[in-house]
Write an enzyme that holds these catalytic residues in place. Structure first.
Site, PDB file in Angstrom:
ATOM      1  N   HIS A 130       0.814  -1.215   0.000  1.00 27.13           N
ATOM      2  CA  HIS A 130       0.000   0.000   0.000  1.00 27.13           C
ATOM      3  C   HIS A 130       0.849   1.267   0.000  1.00 27.13           C
ATOM      4  O   HIS A 130       0.346   2.350  -0.303  1.00 27.13           O
ATOM      5  CB  HIS A 130      -0.986  -0.005   1.173  1.00 27.13           C
ATOM      6  CG  HIS A 130      -0.392   0.307   2.509  1.00 27.13           C
ATOM      7  ND1 HIS A 130      -0.062  -0.657   3.433  1.00 27.13           N
ATOM      8  CD2 HIS A 130      -0.066   1.488   3.090  1.00 27.13           C
ATOM      9  CE1 HIS A 130       0.429  -0.098   4.518  1.00 27.13           C
ATOM     10  NE2 HIS A 130       0.444   1.211   4.334  1.00 27.13           N
ATOM     11  N   ASP A 159       0.249  -7.613   1.533  1.00 26.06           N
ATOM     12  CA  ASP A 159       0.641  -6.211   1.688  1.00 26.06           C
ATOM     13  C   ASP A 159       2.164  -6.069   1.703  1.00 26.06           C
ATOM     14  O   ASP A 159       2.718  -5.345   2.527  1.00 26.06           O
ATOM     15  CB  ASP A 159       0.045  -5.594   2.955  1.00 26.06           C
ATOM     16  CG  ASP A 159       0.098  -4.057   2.927  1.00 26.06           C
ATOM     17  OD1 ASP A 159       0.235  -3.501   1.819  1.00 26.06           O
ATOM     18  OD2 ASP A 159       0.047  -3.446   4.004  1.00 26.06           O
ATOM     19  N   SER A 189       4.636   2.626   7.880  1.00 27.78           N
ATOM     20  CA  SER A 189       4.349   1.450   7.064  1.00 27.78           C
ATOM     21  C   SER A 189       5.568   1.047   6.243  1.00 27.78           C
ATOM     22  O   SER A 189       6.195   1.876   5.581  1.00 27.78           O
ATOM     23  CB  SER A 189       3.178   1.737   6.121  1.00 27.78           C
ATOM     24  OG  SER A 189       1.995   1.933   6.833  1.00 27.78           O
TER      25      SER A 189
END
Length: 377
Positions: free
Chosen positions: A112, A142, A221
């Site tokens: 993402h 992911d 992230s």
């Protein structure tokens, strides 16, 4: 006579002048004394020696120093086209973190972080900047792999790889990343829970996630989650927060999953998931479970020539009276399954070529079959 009067007047004024001068001097002295009493002293405080840092502090400092070089700052841009002029512009899209994976310059991050981006820029801890190319991605985990460098590229130090299968709730963990663009930020917490699952719009649930209360915010992230030995145990991927900022509930893709997926992405550019050769659908599955009262995954289609087809699995049939169930998968390796996403996620724990045991229910009769997992898409 007039001269005498002037002398007298001068003599009369002299004591008065002296008195005024004395009063002024007295007032000045009093004001100076009061001002000195009201003005704080400007002398510096004495510094108290701190003494030695605690053993845990020294360990944390050493951990950060050793791991910092392996963490990168990722900034992405997106190409947009002006509707009227048809000119193409490159605009900032977002930022995140990543981890240097090997000496060849592969960078591991979240899918993402780079999703929808047209280009990505990587900044290393030593200030070097590189344009990155996309090697491969697995939306269902992911995870994504980028590549930087070229001839003569010298990669920074890499963090050692740990394991996530032996993690325990309560042990210390450390996250390094770039929250809100604040580069190379260290946060500390504990393992709050294990084997968490999150829904995934791009496929099966993301399973086996490590939950932590180490502060993770937008920008973290793709960064590493480390244990107290400085080993990689996960890739920070998501937070649960009504406000969008850290609420003490963060999640990381476990390193055991990373170790299974990343080598495939580097080698093939994509992740090949293991499959049985059957298809189902969660919405239809929920309806059939509600009508039949049976917990399991209803096989809706068997791919011709697949391992499931060769093992004789039967799909549901639609008739005038409704749907007649075929085989219902109730367990995988003796572990119950009741949702399609749950079954796919369980299969993802294995590799293509490994064997699994299915527990099937057909018209009230239970049986088990052993299947060798095939390559999916």
């Amino acid at each position: 006579m007039q001269f005498v009067d002037k002398q007298q007047r001068r003599a009369a004024r002299t004591p008065l002048v002296v008195l005024v001068v004395l009063n002024i001097m007295l007032l000045t002295a009093v004001a100076t004394l009061l001002l000195a009493q009201a003005t704080p002293t400007a002398e510096p405080r004495v510094v108290t020696p701190r003494g030695e840092l605690g053993a845990d502090e020294r360990a944390t400092i050493e951990l950060f120093r050793n791991a910092r070089e392996s963490v990168v700052f990722i900034s992405t841009r997106q190409h947009v086209t002006n509707f009227w002029t048809r000119n193409v512009y490159s605009v900032p899209r977002g930022s995140g973190s990543g981890l240097v994976w090997d000496a060849a310059g592969h960078i591991v991050t979240n899918f993402h972080v780079i999703e929808g981006a047209s280009e990505a820029q990587i900044q290393l801890a030593d200030g070097r900047q590189f344009s990155a190319s996309l090697v491969g991605a697995s939306p269902q985990h992911d995870l994504a792999v980028l590549k930087i460098g070229g001839a003569g590229f010298v990669a920074p130090a890499r963090v050692p790889i740990g394991s996530s299968g032996d993690l325990q709730v309560g042990q210390n963990v450390f996250a390094i990343g770039n929250p809100f663009g604040l580069d190379w930020t260290l946060t500390k917490g504990i393992v709050s829970a294990l084997d968490r699952s999150l829904p995934n719009e791009d496929g099966p649930d993301i399973r086996h996630l490590v939950q932590t209360d180490a502060a993770i915010n937008p920008g973290n992230s793709g960064g590493p989650l480390l244990d107290s030995a400085g080993r990689l145990i996960g890739i920070n991927t998501a937070i649960y927060s009504p406000s969008g900022a850290s609420a003490g509930i963060g999640f990381a893709v476990p390193v055991d999953t990373v170790m299974r997926v990343v080598p495939q992405l580097i080698a093939d550019g994509r992740y090949t998931r293991p499959t049985l050769g059957v298809e189902s659908d969660d919405e239809i599955n929920d309806r059939l479970k509600s009508v039949s009262g049976i917990e399991g995954v209803f096989v809706l289609r068997v791919d011709p020539g697949s391992v499931a087809d060769r093992a004789g699995l039967s799909a549901a049939q639609r008739t005038r009276r409704g749907v007649v169930p075929g085989d219902i998968i109730t367990a995988l390796n003796s572990r119950p399954v009741s949702r399609v996403g749950d079954l796919l996620a369980r299969l993802d724990d294995f590799r293509v070529g490994q064997t699994v045991e299915l527990t099937l229910l057909r018209r009230g009769e239970e049986r088990t079959v052993t299947l060798e997992l095939e390559s999916g898409v």
